[in-house]
Design an enzyme around this catalytic site. Structure first.
Site, mmCIF file in Angstrom:
data_model
loop_
_atom_site.group_PDB
_atom_site.id
_atom_site.type_symbol
_atom_site.label_atom_id
_atom_site.label_comp_id
_atom_site.label_asym_id
_atom_site.label_seq_id
_atom_site.Cartn_x
_atom_site.Cartn_y
_atom_site.Cartn_z
ATOM 1 N N ARG A 35 0.590 -1.319 -0.159
ATOM 2 C CA ARG A 35 -0.107 0.116 0.061
ATOM 3 C C ARG A 35 0.880 1.071 0.125
ATOM 4 O O ARG A 35 1.693 1.312 0.924
ATOM 5 C CB ARG A 35 -1.241 -0.173 1.047
ATOM 6 C CG ARG A 35 -0.830 1.087 2.306
ATOM 7 C CD ARG A 35 -1.899 1.121 3.237
ATOM 8 N NE ARG A 35 -1.528 0.641 4.622
ATOM 9 C CZ ARG A 35 -0.801 1.283 5.464
ATOM 10 N NH1 ARG A 35 -0.279 2.323 5.230
ATOM 11 N NH2 ARG A 35 -0.549 0.891 6.690
ATOM 12 N N TYR A 67 5.796 6.510 10.606
ATOM 13 C CA TYR A 67 6.106 4.794 11.026
ATOM 14 C C TYR A 67 7.004 4.109 9.682
ATOM 15 O O TYR A 67 7.323 3.152 9.882
ATOM 16 C CB TYR A 67 5.183 4.034 11.333
ATOM 17 C CG TYR A 67 3.681 4.251 10.379
ATOM 18 C CD1 TYR A 67 2.511 4.960 10.727
ATOM 19 C CD2 TYR A 67 3.820 3.250 9.412
ATOM 20 C CE1 TYR A 67 1.553 4.830 9.668
ATOM 21 C CE2 TYR A 67 2.444 3.311 8.337
ATOM 22 C CZ TYR A 67 1.617 4.321 8.710
ATOM 23 O OH TYR A 67 0.547 4.056 8.046
ATOM 24 N N HIS A 102 -2.715 4.441 6.032
ATOM 25 C CA HIS A 102 -3.648 3.312 6.336
ATOM 26 C C HIS A 102 -5.039 3.773 6.301
ATOM 27 O O HIS A 102 -5.860 3.285 5.356
ATOM 28 C CB HIS A 102 -3.480 2.843 7.929
ATOM 29 C CG HIS A 102 -4.254 2.049 8.367
ATOM 30 N ND1 HIS A 102 -4.651 0.691 8.001
ATOM 31 C CD2 HIS A 102 -5.441 2.299 9.099
ATOM 32 C CE1 HIS A 102 -5.731 0.336 8.672
ATOM 33 N NE2 HIS A 102 -6.264 1.269 9.367
HETATM 34 C C1 TPP Z 1 -10.909 -6.454 15.985
HETATM 35 C C2 TPP Z 1 -10.244 -5.386 15.821
HETATM 36 N N1 TPP Z 1 -9.150 -5.019 16.507
HETATM 37 C C3 TPP Z 1 -8.374 -3.794 15.951
HETATM 38 C C4 TPP Z 1 -8.731 -3.120 15.117
HETATM 39 C C5 TPP Z 1 -8.137 -1.634 14.677
HETATM 40 N N2 TPP Z 1 -7.439 -1.778 13.399
HETATM 41 C C6 TPP Z 1 -8.060 -1.087 12.417
HETATM 42 S S1 TPP Z 1 -7.348 -1.682 10.897
HETATM 43 C C7 TPP Z 1 -6.224 -2.465 11.681
HETATM 44 C C8 TPP Z 1 -5.028 -3.121 11.093
HETATM 45 C C9 TPP Z 1 -5.326 -4.108 9.972
HETATM 46 O O1 TPP Z 1 -4.230 -4.450 9.236
HETATM 47 P P1 TPP Z 1 -4.449 -5.628 8.131
HETATM 48 O O2 TPP Z 1 -5.348 -6.627 8.634
HETATM 49 O O3 TPP Z 1 -3.050 -5.844 7.708
HETATM 50 O O4 TPP Z 1 -5.220 -4.946 7.083
HETATM 51 P P2 TPP Z 1 -4.946 -3.451 6.160
HETATM 52 O O5 TPP Z 1 -5.461 -2.414 7.092
HETATM 53 O O6 TPP Z 1 -3.460 -3.487 6.100
HETATM 54 O O7 TPP Z 1 -5.695 -3.674 4.853
HETATM 55 C C10 TPP Z 1 -6.374 -2.563 13.066
HETATM 56 C C11 TPP Z 1 -5.653 -3.215 14.098
HETATM 57 C C12 TPP Z 1 -10.170 -3.221 14.507
HETATM 58 N N3 TPP Z 1 -10.655 -2.582 13.686
HETATM 59 N N4 TPP Z 1 -10.672 -4.546 14.654
#
Ligand code: TPP
Length: 364
Positions: free
Chosen positions: A264, A277, A268
């Site tokens: 990406r 970061y 985020h």
């Molecule tokens: C159950 C839960 N825990 C924590 C979060 C906070 N959170 C939002 S996005 C994220 C990271 C997700 O990363 P990834 O699975 O790699 O997906 P990406 O955003 O990179 O597409 C987190 C921890 C959440 N939305 N839901």
């Protein structure tokens, strides 16, 4: 250490747990397998879809910056993974996206206008066109894997050959729901495609700080299902892998975990600052492997990249996006009371109280 244990450990060491990366088009645009049939017409159509998705994504970021939509999760860099995968589905199949999967949902048939509505916080932004099984984006990480397993299992029980795809990121594979989903899918042989876009970051956490596993594909091994690692910036390779996994699931041969390795470029979400970061110069290095650039190089080598045709397509897409924005902004403002609907049939006591308080405030 006993002799038998040490020879057992020797044997373990020799076992090959590597999941190689499948690639059809090299970053320089050349073919990885000369003997394979590369369908140039299909690839040209993928190129235009990827261009459309990228232009949509950039427009959405601009709208957020102008305060015309809320927080937005950009997907630039991940177009090939999303479009290659969604293109292998048929109508009737189930799609369970996250907040970052709009290239997949628009490829499957969601309208741009609806996606803009979603980011304006409107409930109607979650409603897919009639006949398309696209669920609202999952914001809680990994919960949608369980939903996809359930929906696809239900199709099997009904004797249908529909499949479900769950999209998720690398971070999601550290959640319990990921493991529960894979275990259930494996135990009940459900027609589910677990599609992970490994973009190397979970918000600010780089993948190497989050897991010790060398790959995400290898996590399939524990559940005795196939894990396939594919270059997620190679739309053709993703499409081929998905076609394989979908056909397998349709004929009753169970789930597949696909790891599409990608990147990406942006934040985020529009609410964070990635310079805090990660070193931004790394993005520039990654641009050389960009999915659109790679396909452009391939199409040029094949002699079918027509500048004028692409310019015309760009112009048409820009008009389509502008029209979608216009329709979305002309729409009547939503009723803020909507936020109390759609979760509980009967509101919980605390929500009922909040709803009353809210109504008092908006009417006073
Ligand atoms: C159950 C839960 N825990 C924590 C979060 C906070 N959170 C939002 S996005 C994220 C990271 C997700 O990363 P990834 O699975 O790699 O997906 P990406 O955003 O990179 O597409 C987190 C921890 C959440 N939305 N839901």
């Amino acid at each position: 250490m006993t002799t038998s244990l040490s020879s057992y450990l020797d044997q373990l060491e020799r076992m090959d747990h590597d999941y190689p990366l499948l690639r059809m088009i090299q970053p320089d645009g050349s073919k990885a397998f000369a003997e394979d049939d590369y369908d140039v017409t299909l690839l040209l159509s993928f190129y235009k879809q990827m261009l459309r998705a990228r232009m949509f994504d950039r427009k959405a970021i601009n709208l957020q910056r102008q305060g015309r939509i809320g927080t937005y999760a950009p997907f630039e860099g991940q177009e090939a993974a999303q479009i290659g995968s969604a293109s292998a589905l048929q109508q009737g199949d189930w799609m369970f996206p996250t907040y970052r999967d709009h290239a997949a949902t628009m490829t499957y048939g969601h309208s741009l206008e609806t996606i803009f509505r979603y980011w304006k916080g409107r409930i109607d932004g979650c409603v897919p066109p009639a006949g398309l099984n696209i669920l609202p984006p999952s914001v809680p990480i990994a919960t949608q894997l369980l939903h996809a397993v359930g929906a696809s299992w239900a199709e099997r029980l009904k004797g249908q050959d529909r499949v479900a795809i769950a999209y998720f990121g690398d971070g999601a594979t550290s959640e319990g729901d990921f493991h529960e989903g894979l275990n259930f899918g494996s135990a009940f042989n459900t027609p589910t495609i677990f599609f992970c876009q490994n973009n190397h970051f979970a918000i600010s956490v780089p993948i190497h700080k989050q897991m010790k596993s060398r790959t995400i594909a290898q996590k399939a091994f524990a559940y005795d299902i196939e894990g396939i690692r594919v270059d997620g910036n190679d739309v053709l390779a993703v499409y081929k892998v998905m076609e394989y996994a979908v056909e397998k699931a349709r004929r009753g041969d169970g789930p597949t975990l696909i790891e599409a390795v990608t990147w990406r470029y942006g934040a985020h979400t529009t609410a964070d600052d990635p310079t805090k970061y990660r070193d931004q110069s790394i993005n520039e290095e990654r641009r050389d492997e960009d999915c659109l650039l790679r396909l452009e190089r391939f199409l040029r080598q094949e002699g079918v990249f027509d500048e004028q045709q692409i310019e015309d397509a760009t112009h048409e897409i820009a008009m389509e996006i502008d029209e979608a924005v216009e329709r979305f902004e002309r729409a009547e403002e939503p009723n803020p009371n909507d936020m109390f609907d759609h979760v509980f049939e009967d509101l919980t006591p605390s929500l009922r109280e909040q709803h009353q308080q809210f109504q008092k405030e908006v009417t006073s």
